[in-house]
Motif scaffolding. Sequence first.
Motif, PDB file in Angstrom:
ATOM      1  N   ASP A  15     -10.516   6.138   8.001  1.00 50.59           N
ATOM      2  CA  ASP A  15     -11.309   5.961   9.288  1.00 50.59           C
ATOM      3  C   ASP A  15     -10.620   6.657  10.499  1.00 50.59           C
ATOM      4  O   ASP A  15     -11.349   6.879  11.304  1.00 50.59           O
ATOM      5  N   GLN A  35      -2.281  -3.987  14.386  1.00 49.30           N
ATOM      6  CA  GLN A  35      -3.627  -4.131  15.197  1.00 49.30           C
ATOM      7  C   GLN A  35      -4.542  -4.547  14.041  1.00 49.30           C
ATOM      8  O   GLN A  35      -5.721  -4.324  14.282  1.00 49.30           O
ATOM      9  N   LEU A  76     -11.302   1.166  18.668  1.00 51.34           N
ATOM     10  CA  LEU A  76     -11.775   1.543  17.220  1.00 51.34           C
ATOM     11  C   LEU A  76     -11.389   0.238  16.701  1.00 51.34           C
ATOM     12  O   LEU A  76     -10.521  -0.475  16.654  1.00 51.34           O
ATOM     13  N   ALA A  77     -12.570   0.151  15.775  1.00 53.91           N
ATOM     14  CA  ALA A  77     -12.374  -0.826  14.717  1.00 53.91           C
ATOM     15  C   ALA A  77     -11.299  -0.779  13.540  1.00 53.91           C
ATOM     16  O   ALA A  77     -11.464   0.493  13.049  1.00 53.91           O
ATOM     17  N   PRO A  78     -10.454  -1.433  13.245  1.00 50.75           N
ATOM     18  CA  PRO A  78      -9.526  -1.159  12.292  1.00 50.75           C
ATOM     19  C   PRO A  78      -9.958  -0.959  10.865  1.00 50.75           C
ATOM     20  O   PRO A  78     -10.847  -1.569  10.545  1.00 50.75           O
ATOM     21  N   GLY A  79      -9.616   0.002  10.401  1.00 49.20           N
ATOM     22  CA  GLY A  79      -9.899   0.259   8.856  1.00 49.20           C
ATOM     23  C   GLY A  79      -8.915   1.020   8.345  1.00 49.20           C
ATOM     24  O   GLY A  79      -7.591   0.446   8.212  1.00 49.20           O
ATOM     25  N   TRP A 112      -4.955  -2.432  11.024  1.00 46.29           N
ATOM     26  CA  TRP A 112      -5.174  -1.104  10.186  1.00 46.29           C
ATOM     27  C   TRP A 112      -4.574  -1.380   8.784  1.00 46.29           C
ATOM     28  O   TRP A 112      -3.222  -1.609   8.652  1.00 46.29           O
ATOM     29  N   THR A 167      -6.989   4.915  20.431  1.00 47.69           N
ATOM     30  CA  THR A 167      -7.444   3.987  19.336  1.00 47.69           C
ATOM     31  C   THR A 167      -8.015   2.843  20.223  1.00 47.69           C
ATOM     32  O   THR A 167      -8.510   1.882  19.312  1.00 47.69           O
TER      33      THR A 167
END
Length: 217
Positions: free
Chosen positions: A109, A62, A40-43, A64, A37
């Motif tokens: 995501d 992080q 990866l942009a948090p979503g 999310w 991860t």
Amino acid sequence: MTDDVTSESDAAFWDARYRESHRIWSGNPNAALVRETAGLAPGRALDLGSGEGGDAIWLAQQGWEVTATDISQVALDRAAEQAAAAGVADRIDWQWHDLGASFPAGSFDLVSAQFLHSRGDTMPRERILRAAAAAVAPGGVLLIVGHSGTPHWEHNHHPEMQLPNPDEVLAALDLPAGQWETLVSEDYEATRPAPDGITITHTDNTLKLRRRSAAAG
């Protein structure tokens, strides 16, 4: 009727397992989750088989927004306490599910299935993982980490029971052609302490897929 009996017995088994001690797992996130991860942009994330919450809590830390699910209410209650202590209770939605019978609603995501195995054949793992793939939003990532080969917990008492390698996991997902991109598909050696104190070396695997966005065709 059969599904209800199976759900009850599996839930009872895992509740009893978690009641055996104050903590079963380390509380740390799985290494493959941390590794895969990165960047990866948090979503919105879905954690399948969340146990005592190590992965879900780390993801929330992080940034999310996490939906975390497990068949053991004991584990979920314990995880919720840990999330509160870590200051991320408002970022995690803990849900009880027997994933063979019900599945969290919504799209995500990131959908993470870390070592989603069950002793015996009561859990329809392939069907659950296909539901996991369906829950991934366009542009999102499906991360499946598991054991390969003969289950190390069986100590070769049931050599006929085999766990899939990443190619077999991918084939079982039966994904629509052209809609997914394989980012990682690999086996690697791992070591774990057994209950009897012996260190076991076995094979784990990681399958990481990205669902193509509509713009990517």
